[in-house]
Design a protein around this motif. Structure first.
Motif, PDB file in Angstrom:
ATOM      1  N   ASP A  94       0.838  -1.196   0.000  1.00  0.00           N
ATOM      2  CA  ASP A  94       0.000   0.000   0.000  1.00  0.00           C
ATOM      3  C   ASP A  94       0.875   1.250   0.000  1.00  0.00           C
ATOM      4  O   ASP A  94       1.423   1.638   1.017  1.00  0.00           O
ATOM      5  CB  ASP A  94      -0.918   0.005   1.222  1.00  0.00           C
ATOM      6  N   ASP A  95       0.991   1.876  -1.143  1.00  0.00           N
ATOM      7  CA  ASP A  95       1.773   3.107  -1.258  1.00  0.00           C
ATOM      8  C   ASP A  95       0.871   4.294  -1.577  1.00  0.00           C
ATOM      9  O   ASP A  95       1.317   5.306  -2.099  1.00  0.00           O
ATOM     10  CB  ASP A  95       2.858   2.962  -2.314  1.00  0.00           C
ATOM     11  N   ALA A  96      -0.412   4.175  -1.245  1.00  0.00           N
ATOM     12  CA  ALA A  96      -1.387   5.201  -1.622  1.00  0.00           C
ATOM     13  C   ALA A  96      -1.026   6.588  -1.086  1.00  0.00           C
ATOM     14  O   ALA A  96      -1.155   7.585  -1.806  1.00  0.00           O
ATOM     15  CB  ALA A  96      -2.784   4.807  -1.143  1.00  0.00           C
TER      16      ALA A  96
END
Length: 135
Positions: A94-96
């Protein structure tokens, strides 16, 4: 450095003195979740604490327990290496928050200001942004 088949993007800003070649530098990182004694660091020029994360407000966040960060910084100083910070990493894929921060000039400026504040607060002199899976 081999990035493999992933869509990894890694940007390293090593704060090199003017005129020094990158080939003269040896960088390693030490993840906060590893409980290994790091009293002696081999011939490195930079030792990076891993990992800081980027939150929903484009702020750089460290874990609450800073004991490993302090140990990495101390080991770097004892070995004449430059202590630094690695931001990003896998984060469960998760690099949102990092992606959102990097999407605009304002987001990038805010992220950089936050990063500089963290570096100064913890007496660190290098940073690597490990953006594993940019969208």
């Amino acid at each position: 450095m081999e990035l493999g088949r992933s869509a990894a993007l890694c940007v390293a800003l090593l704060c090199l003195p003017t005129g020094q070649a990158l080939a003269q530098h040896f960088v390693s990182y030490w993840p906060h979740y590893r409980g290994i004694d790091i009293q002696a660091v081999p011939a490195l020029t930079h030792l990076l604490y891993a990992f800081a994360e980027v939150d929903e407000n484009a702020e750089v966040r460290l874990p609450e327990d800073l004991s490993v960060l302090k140990a990495v910084r101390g080991a770097a100083w004892r070995s004449a290496a430059r202590p630094g910070l690695l931001v990003g990493g896998w984060n469960g894929g998760d690099d949102a928050h990092l992606t959102r921060a990097m999407a605009s000039a304002g987001g990038r400026a805010h992220l950089v200001a936050s990063l500089v504040a963290v570096l100064k607060r913890h007496a660190l002199s290098a940073v690597e942004i490990d953006w594993e899976y940019p969208d």
